[in-house]
Write a protein that holds these residues in place. Structure first.
Motif, PDB file in Angstrom:
ATOM      1  N   PRO A   1       0.841  -1.201   0.000  1.00 48.10           N
ATOM      2  CA  PRO A   1       0.000   0.000   0.000  1.00 48.10           C
ATOM      3  C   PRO A   1       0.879   1.257   0.000  1.00 48.10           C
ATOM      4  N   SER A   2       0.353   2.350  -0.534  1.00 48.87           N
ATOM      5  CA  SER A   2       1.106   3.602  -0.554  1.00 48.87           C
ATOM      6  C   SER A   2       1.263   4.130   0.876  1.00 48.87           C
ATOM      7  N   VAL A   3       2.427   4.733   1.177  1.00 53.10           N
ATOM      8  CA  VAL A   3       2.725   5.175   2.535  1.00 53.10           C
ATOM      9  C   VAL A   3       3.432   6.525   2.519  1.00 53.10           C
ATOM     10  N   GLU A   4       3.360   7.205   3.679  1.00 57.31           N
ATOM     11  CA  GLU A   4       4.158   8.398   3.943  1.00 57.31           C
ATOM     12  C   GLU A   4       5.319   7.994   4.840  1.00 57.31           C
ATOM     13  N   THR A   5       6.502   8.587   4.624  1.00 59.61           N
ATOM     14  CA  THR A   5       7.678   8.226   5.412  1.00 59.61           C
ATOM     15  C   THR A   5       8.489   9.467   5.772  1.00 59.61           C
ATOM     16  N   VAL A   6       8.940   9.534   7.030  1.00 53.60           N
ATOM     17  CA  VAL A   6       9.845  10.594   7.464  1.00 53.60           C
ATOM     18  C   VAL A   6      11.256  10.202   7.045  1.00 53.60           C
ATOM     19  N   ALA A   7      11.938  11.071   6.310  1.00 53.37           N
ATOM     20  CA  ALA A   7      13.254  10.734   5.769  1.00 53.37           C
ATOM     21  C   ALA A   7      14.270  10.445   6.862  1.00 53.37           C
ATOM     22  N   ASP A   8      14.315  11.264   7.910  1.00 56.73           N
ATOM     23  CA  ASP A   8      15.288  11.086   8.987  1.00 56.73           C
ATOM     24  C   ASP A   8      14.593  11.266  10.333  1.00 56.73           C
ATOM     25  N   PRO A   9      14.114  10.181  10.941  1.00 51.71           N
ATOM     26  CA  PRO A   9      13.399  10.284  12.219  1.00 51.71           C
ATOM     27  C   PRO A   9      14.238  10.916  13.323  1.00 51.71           C
ATOM     28  N   SER A  10      15.547  10.687  13.311  1.00 49.43           N
ATOM     29  CA  SER A  10      16.409  11.257  14.357  1.00 49.43           C
ATOM     30  C   SER A  10      16.411  12.775  14.294  1.00 49.43           C
ATOM     31  N   ASP A  11      16.593  13.318  13.089  1.00 48.93           N
ATOM     32  CA  ASP A  11      16.578  14.775  12.936  1.00 48.93           C
ATOM     33  C   ASP A  11      15.211  15.344  13.296  1.00 48.93           C
ATOM     34  N   ALA A  12      14.157  14.617  12.911  1.00 51.46           N
ATOM     35  CA  ALA A  12      12.805  15.090  13.203  1.00 51.46           C
ATOM     36  C   ALA A  12      12.562  15.125  14.713  1.00 51.46           C
ATOM     37  N   ALA A  13      13.022  14.096  15.427  1.00 53.05           N
ATOM     38  CA  ALA A  13      12.846  14.062  16.877  1.00 53.05           C
ATOM     39  C   ALA A  13      13.625  15.190  17.547  1.00 53.05           C
ATOM     40  N   ARG A  14      14.835  15.449  17.055  1.00 51.50           N
ATOM     41  CA  ARG A  14      15.655  16.523  17.609  1.00 51.50           C
ATOM     42  C   ARG A  14      14.946  17.870  17.428  1.00 51.50           C
TER      43      ARG A  14
ATOM     44  N   GLU B   1      17.893   5.035  17.388  1.00 48.53           N
ATOM     45  CA  GLU B   1      18.387   6.286  16.810  1.00 48.53           C
ATOM     46  C   GLU B   1      17.612   7.485  17.362  1.00 48.53           C
ATOM     47  N   VAL B   2      16.300   7.329  17.494  1.00 46.77           N
ATOM     48  CA  VAL B   2      15.483   8.421  18.024  1.00 46.77           C
ATOM     49  C   VAL B   2      15.856   8.704  19.475  1.00 46.77           C
ATOM     50  N   ALA B   3      16.002   7.650  20.274  1.00 45.99           N
ATOM     51  CA  ALA B   3      16.366   7.830  21.681  1.00 45.99           C
ATOM     52  C   ALA B   3      17.723   8.510  21.809  1.00 45.99           C
ATOM     53  N   ALA B   4      18.687   8.077  20.991  1.00 45.88           N
ATOM     54  CA  ALA B   4      20.016   8.683  21.036  1.00 45.88           C
ATOM     55  C   ALA B   4      19.969  10.141  20.620  1.00 45.88           C
ATOM     56  N   SER B   5      19.136  10.462  19.646  1.00 47.88           N
ATOM     57  CA  SER B   5      19.011  11.842  19.175  1.00 47.88           C
ATOM     58  C   SER B   5      18.394  12.730  20.253  1.00 47.88           C
ATOM     59  N   VAL B   6      17.367  12.224  20.933  1.00 47.33           N
ATOM     60  CA  VAL B   6      16.728  12.988  22.008  1.00 47.33           C
ATOM     61  C   VAL B   6      17.729  13.239  23.137  1.00 47.33           C
ATOM     62  N   VAL B   7      18.480  12.207  23.510  1.00 49.33           N
ATOM     63  CA  VAL B   7      19.478  12.346  24.569  1.00 49.33           C
ATOM     64  C   VAL B   7      20.534  13.377  24.175  1.00 49.33           C
ATOM     65  N   ALA B   8      21.019  13.288  22.929  1.00 55.07           N
ATOM     66  CA  ALA B   8      22.049  14.226  22.473  1.00 55.07           C
ATOM     67  C   ALA B   8      21.532  15.661  22.481  1.00 55.07           C
ATOM     68  N   ALA B   9      20.295  15.863  22.056  1.00 55.66           N
ATOM     69  CA  ALA B   9      19.721  17.205  22.030  1.00 55.66           C
ATOM     70  C   ALA B   9      19.552  17.761  23.443  1.00 55.66           C
TER      71      ALA B   9
END
Length: 434
Positions: A30-43, A74-82
């Motif tokens: 099925p067609s989908v939407e995707t976030v290119a870089d979840p880590s950057d988006a979370a930050r 990756e998301v958790a690491a990005s949040v921690v780094a930010a």
């Protein structure tokens, strides 16, 4: 496990072999939407949470759960780094109720299986299971104690990172997400048990709402990062939600998650074969919204899909023996039983109150006899009309085998990419393409 499972020699004479249908290998996209870089988006989204009032060096507890969320490490690491870049002192706290056998070691092990480690995130993990009672709230006619992780309470601020999705036990405007993680996940085993006991009697949504009000007033919860996945198990949306707005915003994200949620390509199935179940696949081992079975007291079963029998072949490596959800199947095999850790399975079932999910189904010695048993149990079996779907797990639905009778009913998003037959190698199922 020391259970005397019958061998093929013990049972072969009880059920005659059945002719197998031809199969088609299907790709479902099925067609989908995707976030290119979840880590950057979370930050970027972290800026939407009310952290400006914290002093430099303030401790921020980041609650992370035990589901198999795409890129959660990756998301958790990005949040921690930010957080660290802003001058704060982050600490990761497992927010998973009783999972991991309700032990600190087990919860660390679950996070590690998801790639969430101290080295990967750059923050210490405080996995202690102690929870403090915040107070009591009355839901309907039931008084419930609300608990919260002692490790999280010791921080100056708390935020949670979780996927918003359909729950495996109930439906409503708020299901799995930031609310549930704040109430149940960070409640540790005591909080999760208190919540589930009340929710079974008074309703899950009502209990979540009542408990969240206590958590918001009695803890330093500042908000959370909500993730929504698409059909391909990739991140489709990343959004920060401040505390006080969970119940307002989560229903819209849940609607998006429902639209993107993996589902079977057809609704009427005689036999669903699932290669593996596990806690990282779904809290119920198999996503109940995919298989159409809740098996929860005081809850009606989903109307669709309509699946007559389910054969669960095994457990994932990452579930570490937690076979919660095996009771949703009608059949399993000895290979699954050999990997089952009842201590972990029962810790989950006893805390949630969903005892049926830990029931042991009929155990076949191998695939060959399991399939023979299932086909005979259907009644009036006909290889020309039987509707079989064979999937890896309830998250990975992009490719599967289906019996030929299903092909005519496949939606436009599904296409046949091969045809073949099912055989057995020393009792183990093997597909061969023609």
């Amino acid at each position: 496990m020391n259970i005397n499972v019958p061998t093929r020699g013990d049972v072969d004479h009880l059920i005659d072999p059945q002719p197998l249908p031809p199969f088609a290998r299907v790709r479902y996209e099925p067609s989908v939407e995707t976030v290119a870089d979840p880590s950057d988006a979370a930050r970027a989204e972290l800026g939407g949470l009310p952290l400006d009032g914290l002093d430099e060096g303030a401790t921020v507890a980041v609650g992370v759960g035990s589901r198999g969320i795409h890129a959660i490490n990756e998301v958790a690491a990005s949040v921690v780094a930010a957080l660290r870049e802003r001058g704060f002192d982050p600490v990761v706290v497992p927010a998973m109720g009783s999972h991991g056998g309700a032990t600190a070691e087990g919860q660390r092990e679950v996070l590690e299986s998801l790639g969430v480690t101290e080295d990967r995130t750059g923050a210490p993990i405080d996995a202690r299971m102690e929870a403090e009672e915040l107070g009591a709230v009355t839901v309907g006619g039931t008084e419930m104690s609300v608990y919260f992780s002692a490790a999280a309470l010791a921080a100056d601020a708390v935020l949670v990172v979780n996927r918003v999705k359909a729950h495996t036990n109930f439906s409503g405007p708020v299901e799995s997400g930031l609310t549930k993680m704040s109430v149940v996940g960070l409640g540790k085993q005591r909080g999760a048990k208190s919540f589930h006991s009340t929710a079974i009697a008074e309703g899950y949504v009502e209990t979540l709402r009542a408990a969240l009000s206590v958590v918001e007033s009695e803890t330093p919860l500042v908000g959370g990062i909500a993730l929504v996945e698409n059909f391909e198990e990739r991140i489709a949306r990343v959004e920060s939600i401040p505390a006080g707005s969970f119940l307002d915003r989560e229903p819209e994200l849940l609607r998006l998650a429902d639209e993107e949620m993996p589902t079977l390509p057809v609704e009427e199935v005689d036999l669903l074969v699932v290669d593996e179940l596990g806690k990282e696949v779904s809290g119920a081992g198999m996503d109940t919204n995919v298989i159409g079975r809740y098996r929860v007291l005081n809850r009606d079963e989903p109307e669709t899909p309509d699946i007559k029998l389910i054969y669960a072949r095994g457990l994932t490596e990452a579930t570490k023996g937690n076979g919660n959800g095996i009771g949703l199947a009608d059949l399993t095999r000895r290979a699954a039983l050999d990997r089952l850790d009842l201590r972990k399975t029962y810790a989950n079932a006893l805390t949630s109150g969903s005892l049926a999910k830990a029931n042991l189904p009929v155990v076949a010695p191998d695939d060959e006899f399991a399939l023979r048993t299932a086909l005979a149990a259907l009644g009036g079996y006909d290889p020309e009309t039987v509707r079989i779907l064979w999937i890896r797990n309830t998250q990975d639905l992009g490719e599967m085998w289906v019996s030929e009778a299903v092909v005519a009913d496949l939606p436009d998003a599904a296409r046949v990419v091969g045809r073949g037959s099912l055989g057995f190698d020393d009792g183990t199922a093997v597909f061969s393409e023609s």
